[in-house]
Write a protein that holds these residues in place. Structure first.
Motif, PDB file in Angstrom:
ATOM      1  N   GLN A   1       0.839  -1.179   0.000  1.00 31.90           N
ATOM      2  CA  GLN A   1       0.000   0.000   0.000  1.00 31.90           C
ATOM      3  C   GLN A   1       0.889   1.249   0.000  1.00 31.90           C
ATOM      4  N   VAL A   2       0.755   2.046  -1.054  1.00 30.65           N
ATOM      5  CA  VAL A   2       1.546   3.266  -1.154  1.00 30.65           C
ATOM      6  C   VAL A   2       0.795   4.400  -0.478  1.00 30.65           C
ATOM      7  N   GLN A   3       1.489   5.124   0.354  1.00 34.74           N
ATOM      8  CA  GLN A   3       0.909   6.291   1.012  1.00 34.74           C
ATOM      9  C   GLN A   3       1.761   7.514   0.706  1.00 34.74           C
ATOM     10  N   LEU A   4       1.094   8.630   0.436  1.00 30.97           N
ATOM     11  CA  LEU A   4       1.778   9.891   0.191  1.00 30.97           C
ATOM     12  C   LEU A   4       1.408  10.851   1.310  1.00 30.97           C
ATOM     13  N   VAL A   5       2.406  11.378   1.972  1.00 30.61           N
ATOM     14  CA  VAL A   5       2.168  12.296   3.081  1.00 30.61           C
ATOM     15  C   VAL A   5       2.720  13.666   2.701  1.00 30.61           C
ATOM     16  N   GLU A   6       1.808  14.656   2.614  1.00 33.47           N
ATOM     17  CA  GLU A   6       2.207  16.010   2.245  1.00 33.47           C
ATOM     18  C   GLU A   6       2.352  16.869   3.488  1.00 33.47           C
ATOM     19  N   SER A   7       3.171  17.881   3.355  1.00 30.22           N
ATOM     20  CA  SER A   7       3.307  18.865   4.436  1.00 30.22           C
ATOM     21  C   SER A   7       3.784  20.180   3.831  1.00 30.22           C
ATOM     22  N   GLY A   8       3.676  21.243   4.620  1.00 32.75           N
ATOM     23  CA  GLY A   8       4.232  22.519   4.198  1.00 32.75           C
ATOM     24  C   GLY A   8       3.230  23.584   3.794  1.00 32.75           C
ATOM     25  N   GLY A   9       1.959  23.250   3.758  1.00 31.74           N
ATOM     26  CA  GLY A   9       0.969  24.258   3.403  1.00 31.74           C
ATOM     27  C   GLY A   9       0.804  25.285   4.516  1.00 31.74           C
ATOM     28  N   GLY A  10       0.029  26.322   4.239  1.00 27.09           N
ATOM     29  CA  GLY A  10      -0.211  27.349   5.250  1.00 27.09           C
ATOM     30  C   GLY A  10      -0.751  28.619   4.649  1.00 27.09           C
ATOM     31  N   LEU A  11      -0.707  29.668   5.449  1.00 29.71           N
ATOM     32  CA  LEU A  11      -1.188  30.986   5.049  1.00 29.71           C
ATOM     33  C   LEU A  11       0.012  31.896   4.807  1.00 29.71           C
ATOM     34  N   VAL A  12       0.003  32.578   3.677  1.00 27.41           N
ATOM     35  CA  VAL A  12       1.110  33.462   3.331  1.00 27.41           C
ATOM     36  C   VAL A  12       0.561  34.673   2.604  1.00 27.41           C
ATOM     37  N   GLN A  13       1.242  35.780   2.708  1.00 24.98           N
ATOM     38  CA  GLN A  13       0.840  36.974   1.979  1.00 24.98           C
ATOM     39  C   GLN A  13       1.281  36.891   0.521  1.00 24.98           C
ATOM     40  N   ALA A  14       0.583  37.600  -0.313  1.00 25.07           N
ATOM     41  CA  ALA A  14       0.962  37.658  -1.722  1.00 25.07           C
ATOM     42  C   ALA A  14       2.415  38.102  -1.859  1.00 25.07           C
ATOM     43  N   GLY A  15       3.122  37.420  -2.749  1.00 26.91           N
ATOM     44  CA  GLY A  15       4.545  37.691  -2.933  1.00 26.91           C
ATOM     45  C   GLY A  15       5.444  36.809  -2.094  1.00 26.91           C
ATOM     46  N   GLY A  16       4.861  36.097  -1.149  1.00 26.17           N
ATOM     47  CA  GLY A  16       5.623  35.231  -0.269  1.00 26.17           C
ATOM     48  C   GLY A  16       5.924  33.880  -0.874  1.00 26.17           C
ATOM     49  N   SER A  17       6.515  33.023  -0.056  1.00 25.06           N
ATOM     50  CA  SER A  17       6.949  31.701  -0.515  1.00 25.06           C
ATOM     51  C   SER A  17       6.511  30.613   0.460  1.00 25.06           C
ATOM     52  N   LEU A  18       6.323  29.431  -0.083  1.00 24.75           N
ATOM     53  CA  LEU A  18       6.086  28.223   0.701  1.00 24.75           C
ATOM     54  C   LEU A  18       6.780  27.076   0.002  1.00 24.75           C
ATOM     55  N   ARG A  19       7.129  26.056   0.781  1.00 31.11           N
ATOM     56  CA  ARG A  19       7.662  24.842   0.189  1.00 31.11           C
ATOM     57  C   ARG A  19       6.840  23.651   0.665  1.00 31.11           C
ATOM     58  N   LEU A  20       6.278  22.948  -0.293  1.00 30.35           N
ATOM     59  CA  LEU A  20       5.519  21.742   0.010  1.00 30.35           C
ATOM     60  C   LEU A  20       6.428  20.523  -0.108  1.00 30.35           C
ATOM     61  N   SER A  21       6.173  19.542   0.732  1.00 28.32           N
ATOM     62  CA  SER A  21       6.918  18.291   0.705  1.00 28.32           C
ATOM     63  C   SER A  21       5.950  17.131   0.578  1.00 28.32           C
ATOM     64  N   CYS A  22       6.440  16.072  -0.041  1.00 34.33           N
ATOM     65  CA  CYS A  22       5.638  14.857  -0.182  1.00 34.33           C
ATOM     66  C   CYS A  22       6.569  13.672  -0.041  1.00 34.33           C
ATOM     67  N   ALA A  23       6.241  12.780   0.876  1.00 32.48           N
ATOM     68  CA  ALA A  23       7.083  11.626   1.135  1.00 32.48           C
ATOM     69  C   ALA A  23       6.287  10.347   0.915  1.00 32.48           C
ATOM     70  N   PRO A  24       6.490   9.661  -0.198  1.00 32.08           N
ATOM     71  CA  PRO A  24       5.809   8.394  -0.439  1.00 32.08           C
ATOM     72  C   PRO A  24       6.411   7.278   0.401  1.00 32.08           C
ATOM     73  N   SER A  25       5.589   6.337   0.779  1.00 35.42           N
ATOM     74  CA  SER A  25       6.059   5.138   1.458  1.00 35.42           C
ATOM     75  C   SER A  25       5.349   3.939   0.863  1.00 35.42           C
ATOM     76  N   GLY A  26       5.986   2.788   0.963  1.00 32.05           N
ATOM     77  CA  GLY A  26       5.383   1.565   0.462  1.00 32.05           C
ATOM     78  C   GLY A  26       5.739   1.243  -0.963  1.00 32.05           C
ATOM     79  N   HIS A  27       6.619   2.026  -1.573  1.00 33.39           N
ATOM     80  CA  HIS A  27       7.056   1.764  -2.944  1.00 33.39           C
ATOM     81  C   HIS A  27       8.447   2.356  -3.119  1.00 33.39           C
ATOM     82  N   THR A  28       9.214   1.757  -3.993  1.00 35.09           N
ATOM     83  CA  THR A  28      10.542   2.294  -4.272  1.00 35.09           C
ATOM     84  C   THR A  28      10.389   3.676  -4.882  1.00 35.09           C
ATOM     85  N   PHE A  29      10.844   4.687  -4.157  1.00 35.23           N
ATOM     86  CA  PHE A  29      10.629   6.072  -4.574  1.00 35.23           C
ATOM     87  C   PHE A  29      11.253   6.361  -5.926  1.00 35.23           C
ATOM     88  N   SER A  30      12.419   5.803  -6.184  1.00 34.09           N
ATOM     89  CA  SER A  30      13.134   6.109  -7.424  1.00 34.09           C
ATOM     90  C   SER A  30      12.400   5.579  -8.653  1.00 34.09           C
TER      91      SER A  30
END
Length: 128
Positions: free
Chosen positions: A1-30
Motif C-alpha cells: 500500500q503506497v501512502q503519500l504524506v504532504e506537508s508545508g501548506g499554510g497561510l502566506v501573503q501575496a509575494g511570499g513563498s512556501l515549500r511543500l513536501s511529499c514523502a511516499p512510502s510503500g514503494h521504491t521512490f526512485s
C-alpha cells in the motif's frame, strides 16, 4: 500500500513563498514519477507540476512557470514544490500524486487519471 504524506501548506501573503513536501512510502521512490495538482473551491483539480524518475525532467503549468520549482531527492524519498511569488489565485488544496509509469507527454502527466496514488492534500492560502 503506497501512502503519500504532504506537508508545508499554510497561510502566506501575496509575494511570499512556501515549500511543500511529499514523502511516499510503500514503494521504491526512485521508480515513481511524481506530480502536484491543486483544487480551488468550486473548480476542478488542475495540474501544477511533474517530475520524472529518470533525468529527471520537470514540467509546469503555464500559470506557475517561473515561480514554482519541483525537485526530488531519492536519498530521503521526498519530492518538493518550492512556490515563490505567490498570488491569491494560487490559493487551493495542493495534492501530491504518484505514478509507476514514466510520464513524459503533457497528455499523460497533465491528466489526473495518469496517477494512481494520491496524498490527502494540504491547504495553501495566499492573502492579498
Amino acid at each position: 500500500q503506497v501512502q503519500l504524506v504532504e506537508s508545508g501548506g499554510g497561510l502566506v501573503q501575496a509575494g511570499g513563498s512556501l515549500r511543500l513536501s511529499c514523502a511516499p512510502s510503500g514503494h521504491t521512490f526512485s521508480n515513481l514519477s511524481m506530480g502536484w495538482f491543486r483544487q480551488a473551491p468550486g473548480k476542478e483539480r488542475e495540474f501544477v507540476s511533474h517530475i520524472t524518475w529518470s533525468g529527471p525532467n520537470t514540467y509546469y503549468a503555464d500559470s506557475v512557470k517561473g515561480r514554482f520549482t519541483i525537485s526530488r531527492y531519492n536519498a530521503n524519498n521526498t519530492v518538493y514544490l518550492q512556490m515563490n511569488s505567490l498570488k491569491p489565485e494560487d490559493t487551493a488544496v495542493y495534492y501530491c500524486a504518484a505514478s509507476t509509469l514514466e510520464l513524459n507527454s503533457e497528455t499523460q502527466f497533465g491528466s489526473r487519471w495518469a496517477y494512481i496514488y494520491w496524498g490527502q492534500g494540504t491547504q495553501v492560502t495566499v492573502s492579498s
